[in-house]
Design an enzyme around this catalytic site. Structure first.
Site, PDB file in Angstrom:
ATOM      1  N   THR A   1       0.863  -1.199   0.000  1.00  0.00           N
ATOM      2  CA  THR A   1       0.000   0.000   0.000  1.00  0.00           C
ATOM      3  C   THR A   1       0.893   1.241   0.000  1.00  0.00           C
ATOM      4  O   THR A   1       1.233   1.749  -1.051  1.00  0.00           O
ATOM      5  CB  THR A   1      -0.961   0.002   1.202  1.00  0.00           C
ATOM      6  OG1 THR A   1      -0.216  -0.195   2.396  1.00  0.00           O
ATOM      7  CG2 THR A   1      -2.013  -1.066   1.064  1.00  0.00           C
TER       8      THR A   1
ATOM      9  N   LYS B   1       4.590  -6.902   3.206  1.00  0.00           N
ATOM     10  CA  LYS B   1       4.282  -5.493   3.001  1.00  0.00           C
ATOM     11  C   LYS B   1       4.173  -4.833   4.373  1.00  0.00           C
ATOM     12  O   LYS B   1       3.848  -5.467   5.375  1.00  0.00           O
ATOM     13  CB  LYS B   1       2.988  -5.301   2.206  1.00  0.00           C
ATOM     14  CG  LYS B   1       1.718  -5.733   2.877  1.00  0.00           C
ATOM     15  CD  LYS B   1       1.007  -4.740   3.751  1.00  0.00           C
ATOM     16  CE  LYS B   1       0.890  -3.373   3.159  1.00  0.00           C
ATOM     17  NZ  LYS B   1       0.150  -2.483   4.149  1.00  0.00           N
TER      18      LYS B   1
ATOM     19  N   THR C   1       3.381  -7.486  12.514  1.00  0.00           N
ATOM     20  CA  THR C   1       3.281  -6.057  12.333  1.00  0.00           C
ATOM     21  C   THR C   1       2.880  -5.670  10.952  1.00  0.00           C
ATOM     22  O   THR C   1       3.088  -4.526  10.583  1.00  0.00           O
ATOM     23  CB  THR C   1       4.667  -5.481  12.587  1.00  0.00           C
ATOM     24  OG1 THR C   1       5.600  -6.341  11.974  1.00  0.00           O
ATOM     25  CG2 THR C   1       4.977  -5.416  14.030  1.00  0.00           C
TER      26      THR C   1
ATOM     27  N   SER D   1      -6.931  11.262   2.612  1.00  0.00           N
ATOM     28  CA  SER D   1      -7.513  12.180   1.627  1.00  0.00           C
ATOM     29  C   SER D   1      -6.995  11.871   0.211  1.00  0.00           C
ATOM     30  O   SER D   1      -5.942  11.327   0.042  1.00  0.00           O
ATOM     31  CB  SER D   1      -7.160  13.611   1.987  1.00  0.00           C
ATOM     32  OG  SER D   1      -6.783  13.716   3.335  1.00  0.00           O
TER      33      SER D   1
END
Lengths: 408, 408
Positions: B156, B182, B193, B408
């Site tokens: 991500t 990731k 984690t 956002s």
């Protein structure tokens, strides 16, 4: 020079003189700067004292000195050194504190244990005794100063001087309370979180003053955090000269004791908020109210988990209603919680309830609330009746700028 | 787009195919982006599985699904969704996971409990089932992809694809292990984690694989932290197809079991370090080795207290040998410690010992060490024989930039 915090009050408040308390300041030049960095506060005979200190397992010798002296309950002077914390300095650090206390005791004709000492600044460099002694000589000879001067002189990375006042009626007598405080980084609860000094003309027994200060501390200084880091030097001391002439308070059952406790707690809350408002790099003051936890202490731990989360703090800095990060912080607290009972509020708007986003909630008031400087986050755990409120600030580029380059 | 971490390896490593493992990727378009975001890994019949998941009290439905399926010990496929964590989405989130498992089980003709599912990304938005189903259809029809493609697709905010390999000899048979992972923020131990997947052609009983993965996890994923924030979705799964043809491992006493454990732990350490090296905003990789604590677990807690301290992390970002902040972090850990026995090392240089700065220590090698990208901090508590090592990164403006503006 660091800019004044945008969350600072417009001006230092108008604080009254406290009978029996005489502050003075001087230049000890603990660092290569041209500013007053030694604060000396003389207290009249018979002054009662109480205090709370850091929970750090590696406290400074000043903290150890105060802990040893506090049970005796009496004080004649306070010395605060700024620019050098004198922490982790071995026997030389201890010797510096003893030399300061001896010099002031000799000046006043009292016991060294009546002298309270704090130091704040860089860790690991022994406080230079010659500079402290010369600074004390200068302070002894100086004219009394204002509270604002004293508040500015105890500061280090603070961007503004911090002071507050309250008063209380004990019987028919009005007593005044004044406080000054410093702190803006290395701020996390676990007692208190900085150096704070409270002065009152009330007459009160040291044991009761200690009990009341501990109560106030639990509700205020232990409920703030800037960066989750606990200083080796945190100290809050309260001095009561007894000059107001009230019937001395000796028990929490005495008339006026409740009023004094309320005034003391209010003063501590004001001072604690002033520290958060000067949190390093802060652009938002954040109140986090947790309810519905299994106990008050569980609520307190959950609230601190949210307040210390870098991801929550950066989301608020970005004015982003990212309640998912609040769920994350509740989850990592290790306290009883049930994902599907959680409710979360920004300002007065419920954004998630019963484990789900509120469908079509009005984002406009949330966005408007987050654009402000005073942010309120409410979390209902949905399990019990435990509640707690803590205060923190956001995490911004300013924090990095200040702390990646402080010692050099 | 976020720049590739300066701590990233020069290139993705050359990873071998694992017999019985077929990765594919597709565009489910969980966000408005044009990239693959669904990873589908088919596993041959008879594949054993083990896993560790987040300690969060508010886990995602994917985590709950995996926890339920793991005791059965067998796997036929893995699905990883990127861009939407599906956490805190109530019954709709659970239904999405069930729909994904059912669709894949139907495709393969196996039980839904053989299908493992993870999701990562924004919290609080239910995973759209229609997009997941269309993405799966596309994946079923796609050609097999490389490990690098799969590693990129599970990411991500990661700035580079992360993979590693090891191998071990079991009897006379060489077995291969490959891992992809990731993670770069919301990284703190308390299991693991992040999302990590390990594939091996070794033949090994699920119970032994679980025991070995738990051991490796304690020494690796539980010893890293980026920002002290624990995700609701953390998952590490290990899949063993048994295609290598080794005599199946069933007990830690079996020949080759030690070699396999060593290889698995080594792989987990490589993967854990890759996550820290992509820590959000990281410019330095930091190893913190604590010795002389009262116990190994006490050493682990002290090491994490140092690793999670914003003041320590910003000091390293500023290349400042501010060992006072390390004393502070030791002190706040709440573990047994004695200020006057502490010793602190940067790189190979002792800067403080027995509670005091080392007089006139040579600052040049310390400054040179701190200018590098790989920082080693050593702390001797001086009380006992407990030791632990953890890994973290520094705290920089980059962390603030990434996290004040993610949703956002």
């Amino acid at each position: 020079m660091i800019e004044r915090s945008p969350l600072a009050p417009v001006a230092f408040p108008d604080l009254p003189a406290i009978a029996g308390v005489t502050p003075r300041i001087a230049r000890a030049r603990y660092k290569a700067w041209d500013r007053c960095d030694l604060t000396y506060v003389e207290l009249s005979e018979g002054t009662a004292v109480a205090g709370v200190t850091t929970q750090s397992k590696c406290p400074s010798p000043e903290v150890e000195w105060c802990r040893d002296a506090l049970p005796l309950g009496s004080a004649r002077a306070l010395v605060v050194n700024a620019g050098n914390a004198n922490a982790f300095t071995g026997h030389r650090g201890r010797a510096a504190v003893e030399a300061i206390a001896a010099k002031v005791a000799n000046h006043l004709g009292c016991l060294p244990s009546d002298i309270f000492v704090s130091s704040t600044g860089v860790i690991g460099v022994p406080l230079p005794v010659d500079k402290a002694e010369a600074g004390l000589e200068a302070a002894f000879a100086a004219s009394p100063c204002t509270w604002e001067d004293a508040a500015a002189t105890i500061g280090t990375t603070d961007t503004y001087a911090k002071g507050a006042r309250t008063s209380a009626m004990i019987g028919g007598t009005r007593v005044e309370l004044v406080g000054i405080i410093k702190g803006s980084g290395m701020i996390a609860p676990d007692m208190a979180t900085m150096l704070g000094y409270i002065f009152t003309d009330a007459a009160i027994e040291p044991a009761l003053l200690q009990q009341m200060l501990s109560t106030a501390n639990r509700q205020t200084f232990s409920c703030i955090t800037v960066d989750s880091d606990t200083s080796t030097s945190d100290t809050v001391l309260a001095f009561a000269t007894g000059k107001a002439g009230n019937a001395p308070l000796a028990s929490s059952e005495d008339a006026g004791a409740d009023a004094f406790q309320a005034a003391l707690s209010d003063l501590c809350r004001q001072l604690a908020h002033l520290v958060v408002r000067d949190g390093e790099g802060a652009s938002k003051f954040i109140e986090i109210a947790v309810e519905g936890a299994e106990s008050d202490s569980s609520a307190h731990r959950i609230a601190l988990s949210i307040a210390n989360s870098p991801l929550v703090k950066t989301a608020i800095a970005g004015e982003d209603a990212n309640w998912g990060r609040i769920v994350m912080a509740v989850g990592k607290a290790g306290e009883p919680a049930d994902r599907d009972r959680l409710s979360i509020r920004f300002g007065d708007t419920q954004v998630a309830t019963g484990g789900l986003a509120v469908e079509g909630y009005d984002e406009a008031p949330v966005a408007a609330h987050l654009k402000g400087q005073d942010i309120r986050i409410g979390v209902d755990i949905g399990l019990g009746k435990g509640r707690a409120t803590v205060w923190t600030c956001d995490l911004t580029h300013g924090y990095i700028s200040i702390n990646a380059d402080y010692r050099s």
